[in-house]
Design a protein around this motif. Structure first.
Motif, PDB file in Angstrom:
ATOM      1  N   ALA A   1      -8.060  -6.620   0.988  1.00  0.00           N
ATOM      2  CA  ALA A   1      -7.302  -7.335   2.023  1.00  0.00           C
ATOM      3  C   ALA A   1      -7.116  -6.433   3.237  1.00  0.00           C
ATOM      4  O   ALA A   1      -6.968  -5.214   3.108  1.00  0.00           O
TER       5      ALA A   1
ATOM      6  N   GLY B   1      -4.867  -6.425   7.015  1.00  0.00           N
ATOM      7  CA  GLY B   1      -3.994  -7.021   8.017  1.00  0.00           C
ATOM      8  C   GLY B   1      -4.527  -6.620   9.379  1.00  0.00           C
ATOM      9  O   GLY B   1      -5.490  -7.190   9.886  1.00  0.00           O
ATOM     10  N   ALA B   2      -3.914  -5.551   9.959  1.00  0.00           N
ATOM     11  CA  ALA B   2      -4.401  -5.062  11.251  1.00  0.00           C
ATOM     12  C   ALA B   2      -5.085  -3.708  11.121  1.00  0.00           C
ATOM     13  O   ALA B   2      -5.551  -3.156  12.119  1.00  0.00           O
ATOM     14  N   GLY B   3      -5.101  -3.158   9.914  1.00  0.00           N
ATOM     15  CA  GLY B   3      -5.803  -1.881   9.712  1.00  0.00           C
ATOM     16  C   GLY B   3      -5.116  -0.698  10.357  1.00  0.00           C
ATOM     17  O   GLY B   3      -5.771   0.240  10.808  1.00  0.00           O
ATOM     18  N   THR B   4      -3.779  -0.699  10.387  1.00  0.00           N
ATOM     19  CA  THR B   4      -3.060   0.447  10.965  1.00  0.00           C
ATOM     20  C   THR B   4      -2.495   1.375   9.890  1.00  0.00           C
ATOM     21  O   THR B   4      -1.774   2.316  10.210  1.00  0.00           O
ATOM     22  N   GLY B   5      -2.805   1.105   8.626  1.00  0.00           N
ATOM     23  CA  GLY B   5      -2.294   1.962   7.545  1.00  0.00           C
ATOM     24  C   GLY B   5      -2.847   3.379   7.652  1.00  0.00           C
ATOM     25  O   GLY B   5      -3.885   3.612   8.278  1.00  0.00           O
ATOM     26  N   ASN B   6      -2.139   4.301   7.032  1.00  0.00           N
ATOM     27  CA  ASN B   6      -2.508   5.713   7.168  1.00  0.00           C
ATOM     28  C   ASN B   6      -3.185   6.336   5.963  1.00  0.00           C
ATOM     29  O   ASN B   6      -3.657   7.455   6.050  1.00  0.00           O
TER      30      ASN B   6
ATOM     31  N   THR C   1       4.167   0.834  14.763  1.00  0.00           N
ATOM     32  CA  THR C   1       2.953   0.089  15.128  1.00  0.00           C
ATOM     33  C   THR C   1       3.233  -1.406  15.295  1.00  0.00           C
ATOM     34  O   THR C   1       2.313  -2.229  15.204  1.00  0.00           O
TER      35      THR C   1
ATOM     36  N   SER D   1       0.542  -6.206  10.988  1.00  0.00           N
ATOM     37  CA  SER D   1       0.843  -7.556  10.495  1.00  0.00           C
ATOM     38  C   SER D   1       1.973  -7.512   9.465  1.00  0.00           C
ATOM     39  O   SER D   1       2.225  -6.467   8.846  1.00  0.00           O
TER      40      SER D   1
ATOM     41  N   SER E   1       6.525   0.951   4.613  1.00  0.00           N
ATOM     42  CA  SER E   1       7.766   1.240   3.891  1.00  0.00           C
ATOM     43  C   SER E   1       9.006   0.931   4.725  1.00  0.00           C
ATOM     44  O   SER E   1       9.941   0.314   4.230  1.00  0.00           O
ATOM     45  N   GLY E   2       9.031   1.345   5.968  1.00  0.00           N
ATOM     46  CA  GLY E   2      10.227   1.111   6.789  1.00  0.00           C
ATOM     47  C   GLY E   2       9.932   1.550   8.197  1.00  0.00           C
ATOM     48  O   GLY E   2       8.784   1.581   8.609  1.00  0.00           O
TER      49      GLY E   2
ATOM     50  N   VAL F   1      -1.172 -11.671  -0.536  1.00  0.00           N
ATOM     51  CA  VAL F   1       0.054 -12.319  -0.055  1.00  0.00           C
ATOM     52  C   VAL F   1      -0.323 -13.368   0.983  1.00  0.00           C
ATOM     53  O   VAL F   1      -1.028 -13.055   1.960  1.00  0.00           O
TER      54      VAL F   1
ATOM     55  N   TRP G   1       8.623   7.762  14.340  1.00  0.00           N
ATOM     56  CA  TRP G   1       7.947   7.454  13.080  1.00  0.00           C
ATOM     57  C   TRP G   1       6.534   8.057  13.114  1.00  0.00           C
ATOM     58  O   TRP G   1       6.372   9.175  13.589  1.00  0.00           O
TER      59      TRP G   1
HETATM   60  P1  FAD Z   1      -3.235  -2.823   6.874  1.00  0.00           P
HETATM   61  O1  FAD Z   1      -3.460  -1.385   7.244  1.00  0.00           O
HETATM   62  O2  FAD Z   1      -4.270  -3.782   7.284  1.00  0.00           O
HETATM   63  O3  FAD Z   1      -3.016  -2.943   5.310  1.00  0.00           O
HETATM   64  C1  FAD Z   1      -2.137  -2.119   4.621  1.00  0.00           C
HETATM   65  C2  FAD Z   1      -2.304  -2.367   3.109  1.00  0.00           C
HETATM   66  O4  FAD Z   1      -1.825  -3.660   2.796  1.00  0.00           O
HETATM   67  C3  FAD Z   1      -3.754  -2.335   2.640  1.00  0.00           C
HETATM   68  O5  FAD Z   1      -3.828  -1.794   1.352  1.00  0.00           O
HETATM   69  C4  FAD Z   1      -4.157  -3.801   2.590  1.00  0.00           C
HETATM   70  O6  FAD Z   1      -5.169  -4.022   1.616  1.00  0.00           O
HETATM   71  C5  FAD Z   1      -2.847  -4.435   2.190  1.00  0.00           C
HETATM   72  N1  FAD Z   1      -2.704  -5.804   2.709  1.00  0.00           N
HETATM   73  C6  FAD Z   1      -2.833  -6.242   3.972  1.00  0.00           C
HETATM   74  N2  FAD Z   1      -2.589  -7.548   4.028  1.00  0.00           N
HETATM   75  C7  FAD Z   1      -2.308  -7.954   2.778  1.00  0.00           C
HETATM   76  C8  FAD Z   1      -1.998  -9.214   2.177  1.00  0.00           C
HETATM   77  N3  FAD Z   1      -1.891 -10.332   2.897  1.00  0.00           N
HETATM   78  N4  FAD Z   1      -1.793  -9.249   0.839  1.00  0.00           N
HETATM   79  C9  FAD Z   1      -1.879  -8.144   0.062  1.00  0.00           C
HETATM   80  N5  FAD Z   1      -2.175  -6.940   0.587  1.00  0.00           N
HETATM   81  C10 FAD Z   1      -2.378  -6.847   1.922  1.00  0.00           C
HETATM   82  N6  FAD Z   1       4.281   2.512   8.393  1.00  0.00           N
HETATM   83  C11 FAD Z   1       5.592   2.373   8.155  1.00  0.00           C
HETATM   84  O7  FAD Z   1       5.974   1.858   7.089  1.00  0.00           O
HETATM   85  N7  FAD Z   1       6.513   2.786   9.075  1.00  0.00           N
HETATM   86  C12 FAD Z   1       6.167   3.330  10.260  1.00  0.00           C
HETATM   87  O8  FAD Z   1       7.013   3.589  11.106  1.00  0.00           O
HETATM   88  C13 FAD Z   1       4.777   3.513  10.519  1.00  0.00           C
HETATM   89  N8  FAD Z   1       4.368   4.072  11.696  1.00  0.00           N
HETATM   90  C14 FAD Z   1       3.018   4.198  11.935  1.00  0.00           C
HETATM   91  C15 FAD Z   1       2.591   4.758  13.155  1.00  0.00           C
HETATM   92  C16 FAD Z   1       1.237   4.920  13.411  1.00  0.00           C
HETATM   93  C17 FAD Z   1       0.804   5.502  14.728  1.00  0.00           C
HETATM   94  C18 FAD Z   1       0.289   4.506  12.451  1.00  0.00           C
HETATM   95  C19 FAD Z   1      -1.178   4.638  12.711  1.00  0.00           C
HETATM   96  C20 FAD Z   1       0.703   3.941  11.249  1.00  0.00           C
HETATM   97  C21 FAD Z   1       2.067   3.776  10.985  1.00  0.00           C
HETATM   98  N9  FAD Z   1       2.518   3.184   9.790  1.00  0.00           N
HETATM   99  C22 FAD Z   1       3.846   3.057   9.545  1.00  0.00           C
HETATM  100  C23 FAD Z   1       1.550   2.604   8.852  1.00  0.00           C
HETATM  101  C24 FAD Z   1       1.184   1.116   9.207  1.00  0.00           C
HETATM  102  O9  FAD Z   1       1.097   0.958  10.596  1.00  0.00           O
HETATM  103  C25 FAD Z   1       2.215   0.127   8.709  1.00  0.00           C
HETATM  104  O10 FAD Z   1       2.473   0.284   7.349  1.00  0.00           O
HETATM  105  C26 FAD Z   1       1.789  -1.326   9.017  1.00  0.00           C
HETATM  106  O11 FAD Z   1       2.844  -2.188   8.676  1.00  0.00           O
HETATM  107  C27 FAD Z   1       0.554  -1.765   8.252  1.00  0.00           C
HETATM  108  O12 FAD Z   1       0.243  -3.070   8.658  1.00  0.00           O
HETATM  109  P2  FAD Z   1      -1.276  -3.531   8.863  1.00  0.00           P
HETATM  110  O13 FAD Z   1      -1.264  -4.974   9.190  1.00  0.00           O
HETATM  111  O14 FAD Z   1      -1.979  -2.652   9.821  1.00  0.00           O
HETATM  112  O15 FAD Z   1      -1.807  -3.294   7.396  1.00  0.00           O
END
Ligand code: FAD
Length: 453
Positions: free
Chosen positions: A77, A79-84, A142, A147, A156-157, A208, A320
């Motif tokens: 899966a 979302g927006a691919g911003t995970g670390n 982010t 997403s 996490s938060g 989800v 963060w």
């Molecule tokens: P994605 O990176 O696309 O996915 C994250 C995970 O969720 C992946 O394993 C994916 O497979 C899974 N996933 C996605 N969608 C679904 C779905 N519908 N059902 C089941 N699984 C799914 N994180 C924090 O918690 N707090 C912060 O303050 C924070 N600051 C950040 C700052 C920077 C500059 C960066 C690069 C990252 C930061 N992050 C932070 C990490 C990340 O941005 C967040 O966790 C963000 O919410 C991830 O959302 P995403 O849509 O990019 O998820």
């Protein structure tokens, strides 16, 4: 993966434009921000899916998972691919399930619960909620891109956690629906405690498809930056504001010098050589906060109304895990850790870390309220990377002095440190993904066919 599957999935959706096979597009949608870690960069560079599928509703997801189950195709899966942590990077190819098109805020209920699809951007939800007098309880820095589904899956938060805890606390996630990866995929509702089966499981045990997220009444905020000669004074002041319920706050972030020097676009907020704190504080309390800070030796370097996410400067863009980004822009040898200090012995822990690692370990703290109501001095320290051994030495030393570390340099749910000791995520994977096809390789305690104990 057999190239015929692109045709099979296109037929299933009745829309070939939502099955992407162009190598550049597939590569782009197989990446996240794992490159923050020099360790993960080596492990994950070059890992890509075979194709991307873009569903628009839960029924389509059921059909896609049924197809992939029958053909034993991995599904990751996105979302927006911003995970670390390389959370959304497919380790074994297969389908990248891009949820960005499921982006409807369905309702904001009168009691302040948002009902939405997983691909909704957190920034969109925040803006919609504020129009109705609500706002997010907590969000990652982010917010503009990330997403809701990805936040639940991998986050996490963040901003707001100082007042409302993390995503796992205080029933912030009221309920969610997931599609299972069974021969006949089901849509299952998880409510109350059962949301923890799925939260922060990196999409390894279900997709989800609908979320009920608790909001909080909106506040008129001000942003404020305060410099102190010494980091110790900045920390004391931050801790005092964070821990006193009289202050209505959304962000309390102290940085040790030279971290503020990395924030080049907001030079006006930085006082050379000094520690800095960024606050989001209720507008009605901002003047009082500044008065109290001055009495403690603080210098107000910036103060202004917060007018939503388009406010410039937007101080949360430096907090963060954005802090790490600014550090890496100045020197790519910087990386980070994710820590929680002990509220009682935090000063002693910080002293020991400074003595041992000096300027290789720079303090960037983020306070958050824990589920039992304690104010935790969390931290995302900026650390200087020399070798993997030295990095592991830092992690071990943190743990030796009682600092909790969620290691951001590993690529599995368990190693990241937010795995639950009660094994509920693993148990859900056994039930919902018995073949181990969802984001395979990321939940390392899972073995196909074995029941969790
Ligand atoms: P994605 O990176 O696309 O996915 C994250 C995970 O969720 C992946 O394993 C994916 O497979 C899974 N996933 C996605 N969608 C679904 C779905 N519908 N059902 C089941 N699984 C799914 N994180 C924090 O918690 N707090 C912060 O303050 C924070 N600051 C950040 C700052 C920077 C500059 C960066 C690069 C990252 C930061 N992050 C932070 C990490 C990340 O941005 C967040 O966790 C963000 O919410 C991830 O959302 P995403 O849509 O990019 O998820």
């Amino acid at each position: 993966m057999d190239s015929g599957h692109a045709t099979g999935l296109s037929t299933l959706l009745g829309d070939a434009s939502r099955v992407l096979t162009q190598p550049q597009a597939v590569k782009q949608l197989s990446r996240d921000f794992y490159w923050y870690s020099p360790v993960l960069r080596r492990q994950l560079d070059g890992k890509v899916g075979d194709l991307v599928v873009q569903p628009v509703n839960a029924a389509e997801i059921q059909a896609i998972l049924r197809y992939c189950n029958a053909h034993e195709i991995p599904v990751t899966a996105r979302g927006a691919g911003t995970g670390n942590y390389g959370q959304a990077v497919p380790l074994h190819g297969g389908v990248v399930l891009d949820l960005a098109r499921m982006d409807q805020v369905e309702q904001i209920l009168p009691d302040g619960v948002a009902v939405c699809e997983p691909g909704v951007r957190l920034g969109t939800l925040e803006n919609e909620a504020r129009k109705l007098g609500w706002e997010l309880r907590c969000y990652p820095s982010t917010i503009m891109k990330a997403s809701v589904g990805g936040f639940l899956g991998g986050g996490s938060g963040g901003v707001g956690s100082v007042a409302h805890g993390n995503l796992r606390d205080f029933q912030t996630v009221r309920a969610l629906e997931v599609v299972t990866m069974e021969a006949e995929p089901r849509v299952v509702l998880h409510e109350g405690e059962a949301v923890h089966d799925i939260l922060h499981a990196w999409g390894t045990n279900g997709i989800v498809t609908r979320i009920w997220l608790t909001l909080t009444p909106a506040v008129e905020w001000s942003q404020c930056a305060i410099a102190f000669d010494q980091f110790e004074a900045a920390f004391d002041f931050s801790e005092r504001i964070a821990g006193d319920p009289r202050w209505t706050k959304r962000l309390v972030t102290p940085f040790e010098w030279p971290i503020p020097s990395f924030f080049t676009p907001v030079k006006e907020c930085v006082s050379h050589g000094k520690a800095l704190i960024f606050f989001l504080i209720a507008e009605t309390q901002c003047a009082e906060l500044e008065t109290v800070a001055r009495k403690q030796g603080g210098e107000i370097t910036y103060s202004g109304r917060y007018l939503g996410l388009r406010t410039r400067p937007l101080l949360s863009d430096y907090t963060w895990n954005h802090t790490t980004l600014w550090a890496m822009r100045c020197n790519e040898a910087y990386t980070y850790l994710q820590c929680a200090f002990d509220p009682v012995t935090v000063r002693d822990q910080m002293r020991q870390l400074k003595e041992r690692f000096g300027n290789e370990f720079l303090f960037h703290m983020e306070f958050w309220k824990s589920g039992d109501g304690r104010m935790i001095p969390g931290a995302i320290p900026v650390v200087y990377y020399r070798t993997e051994e030295r990095l592991n030495d830092m992690i071990s030393f943190c743990r030796e002095v009682g600092v909790f570390v969620a290691n951001p340099h590993v690529n599995n749910v368990e190693g990241g440190g937010r795995y639950r000791a009660d094994n509920v995520q693993l148990l859900a994977k056994q039930r919902y993904d018995p073949k181990g096809l969802l984001n395979p390789g990321k939940m390392i305690t899972f073995k196909a066919g074995e029941l969790a104990r």
